[in-house]
Each structure stands twice: as structure tokens, then as C-alpha cells.
Design a protein around this motif. Structure first.
Motif, short mmCIF file in Angstrom:
data_model
loop_
_atom_site.label_atom_id
_atom_site.label_comp_id
_atom_site.label_asym_id
_atom_site.label_seq_id
_atom_site.Cartn_x
_atom_site.Cartn_y
_atom_site.Cartn_z
N TYR A 1 0.84 -1.18 0.00
CA TYR A 1 0.00 0.00 0.00
C TYR A 1 0.89 1.24 0.00
O TYR A 1 1.97 1.24 0.56
CB TYR A 1 -0.90 0.02 1.24
N THR A 2 0.39 2.30 -0.60
CA THR A 2 1.15 3.55 -0.63
C THR A 2 1.09 4.22 0.75
O THR A 2 0.25 3.89 1.58
CB THR A 2 0.58 4.53 -1.67
N ARG A 3 1.99 5.17 0.95
CA ARG A 3 1.99 5.93 2.20
C ARG A 3 0.64 6.60 2.42
O ARG A 3 0.11 6.61 3.53
CB ARG A 3 3.07 7.01 2.16
N ALA A 4 0.09 7.19 1.37
CA ALA A 4 -1.18 7.91 1.48
C ALA A 4 -2.31 6.97 1.90
O ALA A 4 -3.13 7.33 2.75
CB ALA A 4 -1.51 8.60 0.16
N GLU A 5 -2.35 5.79 1.31
CA GLU A 5 -3.40 4.83 1.67
C GLU A 5 -3.29 4.43 3.14
O GLU A 5 -4.30 4.38 3.84
CB GLU A 5 -3.30 3.57 0.80
N LEU A 6 -2.08 4.16 3.58
CA LEU A 6 -1.88 3.77 4.97
C LEU A 6 -2.20 4.92 5.91
O LEU A 6 -2.82 4.71 6.96
CB LEU A 6 -0.44 3.28 5.18
N MET A 7 -1.82 6.13 5.56
CA MET A 7 -2.08 7.27 6.42
C MET A 7 -3.57 7.57 6.51
O MET A 7 -4.06 7.97 7.57
CB MET A 7 -1.29 8.48 5.95
N ASN A 8 -4.31 7.36 5.43
CA ASN A 8 -5.75 7.60 5.46
C ASN A 8 -6.48 6.63 6.39
O ASN A 8 -7.56 6.94 6.88
CB ASN A 8 -6.35 7.48 4.05
N GLU B 1 0.02 11.24 11.95
CA GLU B 1 1.30 11.89 12.21
C GLU B 1 2.34 10.90 12.71
O GLU B 1 3.53 11.00 12.39
CB GLU B 1 1.14 13.01 13.25
N VAL B 2 1.92 9.92 13.50
CA VAL B 2 2.83 8.89 14.00
C VAL B 2 3.31 8.03 12.84
O VAL B 2 4.50 7.74 12.71
CB VAL B 2 2.16 8.03 15.09
N LEU B 3 2.39 7.64 11.99
CA LEU B 3 2.76 6.85 10.82
C LEU B 3 3.69 7.63 9.90
O LEU B 3 4.67 7.07 9.39
CB LEU B 3 1.51 6.41 10.06
N ALA B 4 3.43 8.91 9.73
CA ALA B 4 4.32 9.75 8.89
C ALA B 4 5.74 9.75 9.47
O ALA B 4 6.71 9.65 8.72
CB ALA B 4 3.77 11.16 8.80
N LEU C 1 7.47 6.34 8.84
CA LEU C 1 7.83 6.06 7.44
C LEU C 1 8.71 7.15 6.83
O LEU C 1 9.11 7.04 5.67
CB LEU C 1 6.56 5.90 6.59
N HIS C 2 9.05 8.15 7.61
CA HIS C 2 9.76 9.32 7.09
C HIS C 2 11.07 8.97 6.39
O HIS C 2 11.35 9.46 5.30
CB HIS C 2 10.03 10.30 8.22
N GLU C 3 11.89 8.14 6.98
CA GLU C 3 13.21 7.86 6.41
C GLU C 3 13.24 6.64 5.49
O GLU C 3 14.29 6.26 5.02
CB GLU C 3 14.23 7.69 7.54
N ALA C 4 12.09 6.04 5.25
CA ALA C 4 12.05 4.86 4.38
C ALA C 4 12.29 5.27 2.92
O ALA C 4 11.76 6.28 2.46
CB ALA C 4 10.70 4.16 4.51
N ILE D 1 6.29 1.34 12.84
CA ILE D 1 5.61 2.12 13.89
C ILE D 1 6.12 1.70 15.26
O ILE D 1 6.44 2.55 16.10
CB ILE D 1 4.08 1.94 13.80
N ASN D 2 6.20 0.40 15.50
CA ASN D 2 6.69 -0.09 16.79
C ASN D 2 8.11 0.40 17.06
O ASN D 2 8.42 0.84 18.17
CB ASN D 2 6.64 -1.62 16.84
N GLN D 3 8.96 0.35 16.06
CA GLN D 3 10.34 0.81 16.21
C GLN D 3 10.36 2.31 16.47
O GLN D 3 11.11 2.79 17.31
CB GLN D 3 11.13 0.47 14.95
N PHE D 4 9.53 3.06 15.76
CA PHE D 4 9.47 4.51 15.93
C PHE D 4 9.02 4.89 17.35
O PHE D 4 9.57 5.79 17.95
CB PHE D 4 8.51 5.09 14.89
#
Length: 66
Positions: free
Chosen positions: A15-22, A33-36, A39-42, A56-59
Motif C-alpha cells: 500500500y502507498t503511504r497515502a493509503e496507509l495514512m488515510n 502523524e505517528v505513521l508519517a 515512514l519518514h526515512e524509508a 511504527i513499533n520501532q518509531f
């Protein structure tokens, strides 16, 4: 003769970042915001649900530098 079957690992949907964030609150119980942040450095743009959850768990466990 013995034949060996090659077992393929199941291909997980991506899934794209946008789909997951939605759908971050429904899928991961976190705000977008947490998901962003997770995934920021990916480098890549698509993720499986499991990969996103692991990031997310690692973040959330990361220490904050002051």
C-alpha cells in the motif's frame, strides 16, 4: 526420483503511504502523524501492513535525543 517443490513465500499486498495514512487509526490505532514519522526515512513508497506496523513499533520505542 525425488522432486523438490519450491515454496514461494506469500506475496503481501503493498500500500502507498497515502493509503496507509488515510486508514492509520483503523489499521494501527495511531494518528497519521505517528505513521508519517515512522515512514519518514524509508526509501521506498509502498509498504505491507506488517512492515508498516514494525516501523511504527520501532518509531514509538526510539529514544528522543535532546
Amino acid at each position: 526420483m525425488a522432486s523438490f517443490l519450491k515454496k514461494k513465500l506469500p506475496v503481501l499486498p503493498q500500500y502507498t503511504r497515502a493509503e496507509l495514512m488515510n486508514h492509520s487509526e483503523a489499521l494501527f490505532a495511531v494518528k497519521a502523524e505517528v505513521l508519517a514519522g515512522a515512514l519518514h526515512e524509508a526509501a521506498h513508497q509502498t509498504f505491507s501492513i506488517e512492515e508498516a506496523q514494525a516501523r511504527i513499533n520501532q518509531f514509538l520505542k526510539a529514544k528522543v535525543n535532546e
